[in-house]
Design a protein around this motif. Structure first.
Motif, PDB file in Angstrom:
ATOM      1  N   UNK A  62     -60.011  37.375  50.328  1.00 39.62           N
ATOM      2  CA  UNK A  62     -60.724  36.098  50.249  1.00 39.62           C
ATOM      3  C   UNK A  62     -61.245  35.615  51.597  1.00 39.62           C
ATOM      4  N   UNK A  63     -60.972  36.367  52.665  1.00 39.87           N
ATOM      5  CA  UNK A  63     -61.564  36.030  53.959  1.00 39.87           C
ATOM      6  C   UNK A  63     -62.990  36.557  54.073  1.00 39.87           C
ATOM      7  N   UNK A  64     -63.417  37.381  53.115  1.00 33.01           N
ATOM      8  CA  UNK A  64     -64.765  37.943  53.120  1.00 33.01           C
ATOM      9  C   UNK A  64     -65.705  37.007  52.364  1.00 33.01           C
ATOM     10  N   UNK A  65     -66.830  36.677  52.970  1.00 27.72           N
ATOM     11  CA  UNK A  65     -67.800  35.799  52.328  1.00 27.72           C
ATOM     12  C   UNK A  65     -68.303  36.407  51.020  1.00 27.72           C
ATOM     13  N   UNK A  66     -68.413  35.572  49.998  1.00 28.35           N
ATOM     14  CA  UNK A  66     -68.981  36.012  48.732  1.00 28.35           C
ATOM     15  C   UNK A  66     -67.982  36.514  47.722  1.00 28.35           C
ATOM     16  N   UNK A  67     -66.693  36.572  48.096  1.00 29.63           N
ATOM     17  CA  UNK A  67     -65.712  37.131  47.163  1.00 29.63           C
ATOM     18  C   UNK A  67     -65.344  36.163  46.042  1.00 29.63           C
ATOM     19  N   UNK A  68     -65.414  34.863  46.291  1.00 29.23           N
ATOM     20  CA  UNK A  68     -64.999  33.890  45.268  1.00 29.23           C
ATOM     21  C   UNK A  68     -65.814  34.039  43.983  1.00 29.23           C
ATOM     22  N   UNK A  69     -67.157  33.999  44.028  1.00 26.34           N
ATOM     23  CA  UNK A  69     -67.905  34.170  42.775  1.00 26.34           C
ATOM     24  C   UNK A  69     -67.712  35.543  42.142  1.00 26.34           C
ATOM     25  N   UNK A  70     -67.570  36.585  42.973  1.00 29.06           N
ATOM     26  CA  UNK A  70     -67.376  37.938  42.435  1.00 29.06           C
ATOM     27  C   UNK A  70     -66.046  38.038  41.691  1.00 29.06           C
ATOM     28  N   UNK A  71     -64.974  37.550  42.320  1.00 26.63           N
ATOM     29  CA  UNK A  71     -63.645  37.658  41.712  1.00 26.63           C
ATOM     30  C   UNK A  71     -63.531  36.753  40.492  1.00 26.63           C
ATOM     31  N   UNK A  72     -64.064  35.533  40.574  1.00 25.11           N
ATOM     32  CA  UNK A  72     -63.978  34.620  39.432  1.00 25.11           C
ATOM     33  C   UNK A  72     -64.714  35.195  38.227  1.00 25.11           C
ATOM     34  N   UNK A  73     -65.851  35.867  38.466  1.00 27.30           N
ATOM     35  CA  UNK A  73     -66.583  36.493  37.359  1.00 27.30           C
ATOM     36  C   UNK A  73     -65.773  37.628  36.742  1.00 27.30           C
ATOM     37  N   UNK A  74     -65.105  38.408  37.591  1.00 24.49           N
ATOM     38  CA  UNK A  74     -64.296  39.519  37.085  1.00 24.49           C
ATOM     39  C   UNK A  74     -63.127  39.020  36.239  1.00 24.49           C
ATOM     40  N   UNK A  75     -62.540  37.893  36.654  1.00 28.29           N
ATOM     41  CA  UNK A  75     -61.382  37.355  35.940  1.00 28.29           C
ATOM     42  C   UNK A  75     -61.773  36.459  34.771  1.00 28.29           C
ATOM     43  N   UNK A  76     -63.066  36.124  34.665  1.00 31.73           N
ATOM     44  CA  UNK A  76     -63.512  35.266  33.575  1.00 31.73           C
ATOM     45  C   UNK A  76     -63.072  33.829  33.732  1.00 31.73           C
ATOM     46  N   UNK A  77     -62.984  33.352  34.981  1.00 28.80           N
ATOM     47  CA  UNK A  77     -62.599  31.963  35.244  1.00 28.80           C
ATOM     48  C   UNK A  77     -63.657  31.334  36.149  1.00 28.80           C
ATOM     49  N   UNK A  78     -63.637  30.023  36.239  1.00 26.79           N
ATOM     50  CA  UNK A  78     -64.564  29.329  37.125  1.00 26.79           C
ATOM     51  C   UNK A  78     -64.099  29.445  38.571  1.00 26.79           C
ATOM     52  N   UNK A  79     -65.006  29.175  39.505  1.00 28.27           N
ATOM     53  CA  UNK A  79     -64.633  29.190  40.923  1.00 28.27           C
ATOM     54  C   UNK A  79     -63.551  28.154  41.203  1.00 28.27           C
ATOM     55  N   UNK A  80     -63.649  26.990  40.543  1.00 25.09           N
ATOM     56  CA  UNK A  80     -62.641  25.940  40.740  1.00 25.09           C
ATOM     57  C   UNK A  80     -61.260  26.423  40.300  1.00 25.09           C
ATOM     58  N   UNK A  81     -61.217  27.132  39.165  1.00 29.15           N
ATOM     59  CA  UNK A  81     -59.939  27.670  38.686  1.00 29.15           C
ATOM     60  C   UNK A  81     -59.392  28.707  39.649  1.00 29.15           C
ATOM     61  N   UNK A  82     -60.269  29.555  40.177  1.00 33.45           N
ATOM     62  CA  UNK A  82     -59.824  30.568  41.132  1.00 33.45           C
ATOM     63  C   UNK A  82     -59.258  29.919  42.392  1.00 33.45           C
ATOM     64  N   UNK A  83     -59.893  28.855  42.866  1.00 33.21           N
ATOM     65  CA  UNK A  83     -59.361  28.144  44.036  1.00 33.21           C
ATOM     66  C   UNK A  83     -57.968  27.580  43.736  1.00 33.21           C
ATOM     67  N   UNK A  84     -57.748  27.116  42.498  1.00 33.13           N
ATOM     68  CA  UNK A  84     -56.410  26.623  42.133  1.00 33.13           C
ATOM     69  C   UNK A  84     -55.393  27.765  42.141  1.00 33.13           C
ATOM     70  N   UNK A  85     -55.812  28.944  41.648  1.00 34.36           N
ATOM     71  CA  UNK A  85     -54.935  30.114  41.696  1.00 34.36           C
ATOM     72  C   UNK A  85     -54.555  30.432  43.147  1.00 34.36           C
ATOM     73  N   UNK A  86     -55.562  30.436  44.024  1.00 29.71           N
ATOM     74  CA  UNK A  86     -55.316  30.768  45.431  1.00 29.71           C
ATOM     75  C   UNK A  86     -54.365  29.751  46.057  1.00 29.71           C
ATOM     76  N   UNK A  87     -54.574  28.475  45.738  1.00 31.27           N
ATOM     77  CA  UNK A  87     -53.701  27.427  46.266  1.00 31.27           C
ATOM     78  C   UNK A  87     -52.259  27.638  45.808  1.00 31.27           C
ATOM     79  N   UNK A  88     -52.089  28.002  44.543  1.00 35.84           N
ATOM     80  CA  UNK A  88     -50.741  28.246  44.008  1.00 35.84           C
ATOM     81  C   UNK A  88     -50.105  29.451  44.692  1.00 35.84           C
TER      82      UNK A  88
END
Length: 236
Positions: free
Chosen positions: A200-226
């Motif tokens: 997640x230190x690489x630019x552009x990974x948030x939208x790529x990973x969230x699309x792969x997991x089928x979740x929104x970027x906001x949800x992915x940020x919550x996962x990362x925070x947890x």
């Protein structure tokens, strides 16, 4: 001053300093020759590269998995470089790699200068010389040519999608379900593994990973925070 601080706390080179490093990359590439790849990167991607055919990469490509782990573990805080570790190019060739940590005044990391050596043709030459000097039977009985282990080597990527594909393959190899259909805990484990590997230190990974997991970027940020809180309960 030749530096400013980016949002991740690292230092970023100003253009005049960056031009000097780009010239150094070109100079080293010409002096060392076509078997040596010289790479300059910031904390996100490749800024300059000479002899990129060695690993199959180009300017704008993402950092390697080893570089991401270096940034994640803050290894550069106590070392000035890391030498002679094994890497693997996109073309599958094994490389001998060394990385120098470029730091701003005060010790903040602002980039990496890497030299990757493809010594395959020298190994091939050595094999040819041995075969000329010794009959095959003698060679098999008396000369042992060690094989470099392929485990634990550095992996290079041509683009962001390739990096994410590889990281997902490492952490989801035991599941037959598509990534977007995995249960919550499995998705959280994937995010944890990606976080531990510095993805997640690489630019552009948030939208790529969230699309792969089928979740929104906001949800992915919550996962990362947890995941961060589970890794370090002191984080608020």
């Amino acid at each position: 001053m030749l530096w400013w601080i980016d949002k991740k706390g690292g230092a970023t080179m100003k253009e005049n300093k960056l031009d000097q490093y780009r010239q150094l990359v070109s100079f080293l590439g010409q002096v060392l020759g076509p078997d040596y790849e010289v790479v300059l990167s910031d904390l996100h991607s490749i800024l300059a590269i000479s002899n990129g055919q060695v690993s199959g990469r180009s300017v704008g490509g993402p950092l390697s998995d080893v570089a991401l782990r270096i940034l994640k573990t803050n290894r550069q805080s106590k070392d000035s470089c890391t030498l002679n570790y094994q890497g693997r190019g996109i073309n599958g060739k094994l490389l001998r790699c060394s990385t120098f940590f470029l730091k701003a005044p005060g010790g903040r990391l602002e980039g990496l200068l890497c030299i990757n050596f493809d010594d395959s043709r020298y190994h091939e030459l050595a094999q040819s010389v041995f075969s000329l000097c010794h009959p095959d039977a003698y060679l098999q009985q008396n000369v042992q040519i060690s094989q470099v282990s392929q485990s634990g080597s550095e992996t290079f990527y041509s683009d962001l999608s390739t990096l994410i594909d590889d990281m997902f393959a490492r952490v989801t190899c035991s599941s037959d379900l598509p990534d977007h259909r995995l249960p919550y805990r499995d998705k959280l484990n994937i995010v944890s593994s990606l976080y531990q590997n510095g993805v997640f230190s690489v630019k552009g990974t948030i939208p790529e990973v969230s699309a792969r997991l089928g979740v929104s970027s906001a949800t992915l940020y919550r996962y990362i925070s947890k995941v961060k809180k589970e890794a370090d309960p002191a984080i608020p």
